[in-house]
Write an enzyme that holds these catalytic residues in place. Structure first.
Site, PDB file in Angstrom:
ATOM      1  N   GLN A  57       0.772  -1.182   0.118  1.00 48.04           N
ATOM      2  CA  GLN A  57       0.362   0.020   0.019  1.00 48.04           C
ATOM      3  C   GLN A  57       1.529   1.171   0.099  1.00 48.04           C
ATOM      4  O   GLN A  57       1.587   1.858   0.571  1.00 48.04           O
ATOM      5  CB  GLN A  57      -0.636   0.044   0.836  1.00 48.04           C
ATOM      6  N   HIS A  98       5.075   5.400   1.026  1.00 53.31           N
ATOM      7  CA  HIS A  98       4.863   4.248   1.549  1.00 53.31           C
ATOM      8  C   HIS A  98       4.040   3.469   2.400  1.00 53.31           C
ATOM      9  O   HIS A  98       4.416   4.625   3.919  1.00 53.31           O
ATOM     10  CB  HIS A  98       6.285   2.973   1.371  1.00 53.31           C
ATOM     11  N   HIS A  99       3.100   2.444   3.083  1.00 51.50           N
ATOM     12  CA  HIS A  99       1.768   2.920   3.845  1.00 51.50           C
ATOM     13  C   HIS A  99       3.469   2.319   5.073  1.00 51.50           C
ATOM     14  O   HIS A  99       2.894   2.509   6.890  1.00 51.50           O
ATOM     15  CB  HIS A  99       1.084   2.623   4.276  1.00 51.50           C
ATOM     16  N   SER A 100       4.127   1.454   4.919  1.00 46.23           N
ATOM     17  CA  SER A 100       5.080   0.842   6.212  1.00 46.23           C
ATOM     18  C   SER A 100       5.971   2.233   6.839  1.00 46.23           C
ATOM     19  O   SER A 100       5.918   2.174   8.095  1.00 46.23           O
ATOM     20  CB  SER A 100       6.607   0.513   5.461  1.00 46.23           C
ATOM     21  N   ASN A 134       2.446   3.147  12.441  1.00 46.54           N
ATOM     22  CA  ASN A 134       1.380   2.706  12.646  1.00 46.54           C
ATOM     23  C   ASN A 134       0.191   2.575  13.072  1.00 46.54           C
ATOM     24  O   ASN A 134       0.487   1.478  14.040  1.00 46.54           O
ATOM     25  CB  ASN A 134       0.986   1.680  11.164  1.00 46.54           C
TER      26      ASN A 134
END
Length: 469
Positions: free
Chosen positions: A25, A137-139, A313
């Site tokens: 993602q 990047h979602h990371s 996150n």
């Protein structure tokens, strides 16, 4: 694979999940600007911003001999991160600038992963359309963390030295209800336990075999690879507040889900070849911020102390069902049903449970098991929804007034994903669809816009009726 060094830092379990091919993602946030883009000024601002000092944004993704991901510090080459695009071109002849930008974002969502030979972020300057696309990047972090970082590089339009307001919604003050006798508190505890058990069992079912009935907006396994189209639904926050006042203790999120329920029902009436069952459940998947302070976060607060605990996150997963109903005499029924559902969710620990379970599965069973469970939840539901509170006042970026803020994600097995971001009294919802399933996202966006206007008319009539009595 590379040899791990002493200074390498491991990724969080959620960060590892977002690097798996099935759940890869990238957050795409687009900022529209009033005046032409000054490339050198933007590069200068980035070079001195927190973006080039934050540990996550100055680290490469590396994997050790066991395939475990780590962050490794590196030097930033700004020219590799800032990408100049002369013009975005709309797919359809006669499309305007908004169509061009949305088509550009839709293409990025399905066909343009971020290169792992540099830190996982890019900034695209789309010159002809005067907009900046932030690809992160979602990371590296969730939407709250990343939006907070983005806005820390902006300033208020009415005060060039002031940062945008990032304070989250204040916690409600203790009222008489909260000071009731112990029997009421026992009842509240019983409700929390009951709804937590019910919703956690429902979530586990979605990990296994329970799925929505197929409709004209259903996706499924492999749909994340299909071509995308995107449209924007525009809402006025004042309109949403008018609707909110028609139902006691309603919230903007209640109104949003009333709009989603009504809008999807409208669209299914248009697209479905046969009559659908009244009350048909259409399940959404939402990510909920688990930080103690809701809303955008002050970067100082995110970075002070143990920043690794605060940054990243920190969200849980919620199943949020809406229901198909043909238009009736009282549009506010959509809002009332949405409020009942969301109130029940507020009395559960479904989101914290999903966060902890994801952590445990990733830590003890590994990324393949965690990815499989999350992928099945997505395949067994119908849509993704998110709602991020943006700055309430107008802002500038490098002295250039910002005209809009919008956000979206990479494609998922869902055929429809919706991401709403508010800014200066408005709320734009980016609707991304698999175009072979939903070929007309603009029609869907219009269904949502009309749903809000219908709810507003009904709320205004209700308020006048009460005032007249």
């Amino acid at each position: 694979m590379e040899q791990q060094t002493e200074n390498d830092e491991p990724l969080t379990p959620a960060g590892r999940l977002f690097l798996q091919p099935e759940m890869d993602q990238v957050i795409n946030c687009v900022m529209g600007l009033k005046n032409p883009i000054d490339i050198s000024a933007i590069k200068s601002e980035i070079s001195t911003s927190i973006l080039t000092r934050h540990p996550r944004f100055t680290s490469l993704l590396v994997r050790d001999r066991r395939g475990v991901e780590h962050w490794r510090k590196t030097q930033i080459d700004l020219d590799r991160h800032v990408i100049v695009v002369d013009s975005a071109v709309p797919d359809d002849v006669g499309g305007d600038d908004e169509d061009a930008v949305n088509d550009y974002l839709a293409d990025l969502a399905v066909s343009s992963p971020l290169s792992t030979d540099k830190p996982l972020w890019e900034i695209h300057l789309v010159m002809a359309q005067n907009c900046v696309v932030f690809r992160i990047h979602h990371s590296l972090g969730d939407g709250i963390s990343l939006m907070s970082m983005l806005l820390s590089c902006c300033r208020r339009a009415d005060d060039a030295d002031a940062l945008p307001c990032m304070n989250g919604t204040k916690s409600r003050e203790r009222n008489g209800t909260e000071r009731r006798r112990w029997s009421w508190r026992v009842w509240e505890f019983v409700k929390v336990v009951w709804f937590t058990v019910v919703f956690v069992v429902g979530l586990m079912g979605r990990c296994l075999w329970v799925k929505d009935k197929k409709t004209a907006v259903s996706g499924g396994a492999g749909v994340e690879l299909w071509p995308r189209k995107m449209a924007t639904a525009r809402f006025s926050l004042d309109d949403m507040k008018v609707v909110k006042k028609a139902i006691p203790d309603a919230t903007i999120n209640d109104v949003l889900f009333g709009v989603i329920s009504s809008g999807l029902s409208r669209y299914l009436d248009i697209r479905s070849g046969k009559a659908l069952q009244e009350g048909l459940q259409i399940t959404g998947l939402a990510m909920v911020n688990l930080r103690k302070q809701p809303g955008l976060q002050d970067m100082e607060n995110l970075m002070k102390g143990n920043w690794k605990v605060r940054w990243g996150n920190q969200f849980g997963m919620l199943l949020l069902p809406v229901y198909y109903y043909r238009g009736g005499s009282d549009p506010l029924q959509y809002l009332k049903r949405a409020k009942v559902m969301i109130d029940q969710k507020k009395h559960s620990l479904e989101a914290p449970f999903s966060y902890k379970m994801g952590d445990l599965v990733m830590s003890y069973l590994g990324p393949k098991a965690a990815t499989l469970l999350n992928y099945r939840v997505v395949c067994n539901t119908t849509f993704t929804i998110s709602n991020v509170l943006g700055p309430p006042e107008e802002i500038t970026a490098v002295g250039n007034p910002v005209t809009y803020l919008r956000a979206s994600l990479s494609s998922l097995p869902h055929a429809i994903t919706m991401h709403m971001l508010s800014y200066a009294g408005r709320a734009d919802m980016q609707i991304m669809v698999a175009k072979d399933i939903i070929p007309d996202p603009k029609v869907l966006a219009k269904c949502f816009e009309d749903a809000l206007l219908e709810l507003k008319e009904a709320a205004t009539a209700t308020t006048k009726s009460i005032g007249g009595n």
